[in-house]
Design an enzyme around this catalytic site. Structure first.
Site, PDB file in Angstrom:
ATOM      1  CG  HIS A  99     -11.368 -92.001 -56.612  1.00  8.09           C
ATOM      2  ND1 HIS A  99     -11.609 -90.783 -57.217  1.00  8.09           N
ATOM      3  CD2 HIS A  99     -11.695 -91.830 -55.303  1.00  8.09           C
ATOM      4  CE1 HIS A  99     -12.053 -89.920 -56.311  1.00  8.09           C
ATOM      5  NE2 HIS A  99     -12.105 -90.548 -55.141  1.00  8.09           N
ATOM      6  CG  HIS A 285      -8.374 -89.684 -48.015  1.00 10.91           C
ATOM      7  ND1 HIS A 285      -8.880 -90.815 -48.610  1.00 10.91           N
ATOM      8  CD2 HIS A 285      -8.842 -88.638 -48.751  1.00 10.91           C
ATOM      9  CE1 HIS A 285      -9.613 -90.478 -49.647  1.00 10.91           C
ATOM     10  NE2 HIS A 285      -9.609 -89.164 -49.754  1.00 10.91           N
TER      11      HIS A 285
END
Length: 319
Positions: A99, A285
């Site tokens: 993030h 991911h």
């Protein structure tokens, strides 16, 4: 993807340019904040500081004597629940870096030192919005060195079942992304989103999209001692057809927008801004990291040059 639900959205955002986009940027001054770790529930102190030209993004555990870690794909040691930086055999891991990495990429910051005193980043509200706020409060300044982009020379693709992630040469300079998701939970369903990552568009369209989780997954994570800091204040929680957060969603397509936010952060692990086209279906991911490892496995797949430089004289083909 077979068919599209009514939730599907495809938005091609118009390009825009940041001032001095050809030059590297860093923070004007250091800035600090405190938050809670998503999995440990511990109080985490975060400090963001300027760094010299050509440093890149570097992370350091201030509670250890371990050396700093460059934010690169080959320093990622785990991708199961988040993107985790570390070195095998050491305790100096830093989890949930994606993030902040997305915020750094979206704000056009090439060089910065990130310090935390614990094993994960603060989760804040589960999006990149508070990281963007910190970066803008610190100020962003141009540096003397030109920005070197990672240009994709030929198509590179990784797959797992019906999920895939792919990078192809850019049709125009910069990074374009096209992502689709497909969840059994009706509250999420099928969604698709496409955008070009330039200028203020990251802040306006992606930065506020929060991470999300299904209720049964939270119950499992709690059973193994994880997600101790998770709450309706820092994640969207879905149970079947329902979104459990009292205020609901920030946008009807917040789910797929967060997946794109994650991809922006993961792709910034290339060690610079990518110029190319990213496509992903049900990617996360793990596939994002595998894609970068495959890209850099051959020097024929990529080259480094300023944005708008002549393309490499290689014939585009699948790798």
């Amino acid at each position: 993807m077979n068919g599209m639900s009514p939730q599907t959205q495809v938005s091609f955002l118009p390009p825009s340019r940041q001032p001095d986009g050809q030059m590297q940027h860093t923070l004007r001054q250091p800035i600090s904040s405190v938050g809670v770790g998503l999995h440990t529930g511990a109080r985490i102190n975060l400090r963001l500081a300027p760094a010299p030209e050509n440093t890149g993004i570097v992370f350091r555990r201030s509670d250890t004597t371990l050396p700093p870690l460059a934010a690169r794909h080959d320093n990622v040691v785990d991708t199961r629940l988040s993107t985790v930086l570390g070195q095998e055999g050491t305790a100096g891991r830093i989890a949930t870096v994606e993030h902040l990495m997305a915020a750094l990429a979206g704000c056009g910051i090439d060089n910065a030192l990130v310090e935390v005193d614990g094993p994960e980043m603060p989760v804040f509200d589960g999006s990149s919005a508070e990281f963007v706020f910190l970066l803008e409060c610190a100020g962003i300044v141009a540096q003397a060195a030109p920005r070197q982009h990672v240009h994709v020379n030929r198509t590179v693709r990784v797959e797992e079942g019906d999920a895939f992630a792919e990078l192809s040469p850019a049709r125009q300079p910069g990074l374009a992304l096209d992502i689709s998701i497909d969840f059994v939970a009706p509250a999420i369903g099928q969604q698709r989103y496409a955008a070009r990552m330039e200028g203020s568009l990251f802040r306006q369209h992606l930065s506020m999209a929060r991470t999300f989780v299904e209720q049964p997954e939270i119950d499992y994570l709690h059973s193994i001692g994880l997600a101790r800091g998770g709450s309706l204040d820092n994640a969207i929680v879905v149970n079947g057809t329902s979104v459990l957060n009292p205020a609901g969603l920030r946008h009807p397509h917040e789910f797929v927008r967060h997946k794109m936010l994650d991809a922006v952060g993961d792709l910034y692990m290339a060690g610079g801004m990518i110029s190319g086209q990213f496509r992903g279906h049900k990617s996360g991911h793990t596939l994002n990291n595998r894609l970068l490892r495959k890209l850099f496995a051959s020097a024929e797949n990529w080259h480094r040059a300023p944005l708008g430089a002549p393309a490499a004289s290689l014939q585009t083909r699948a790798a």
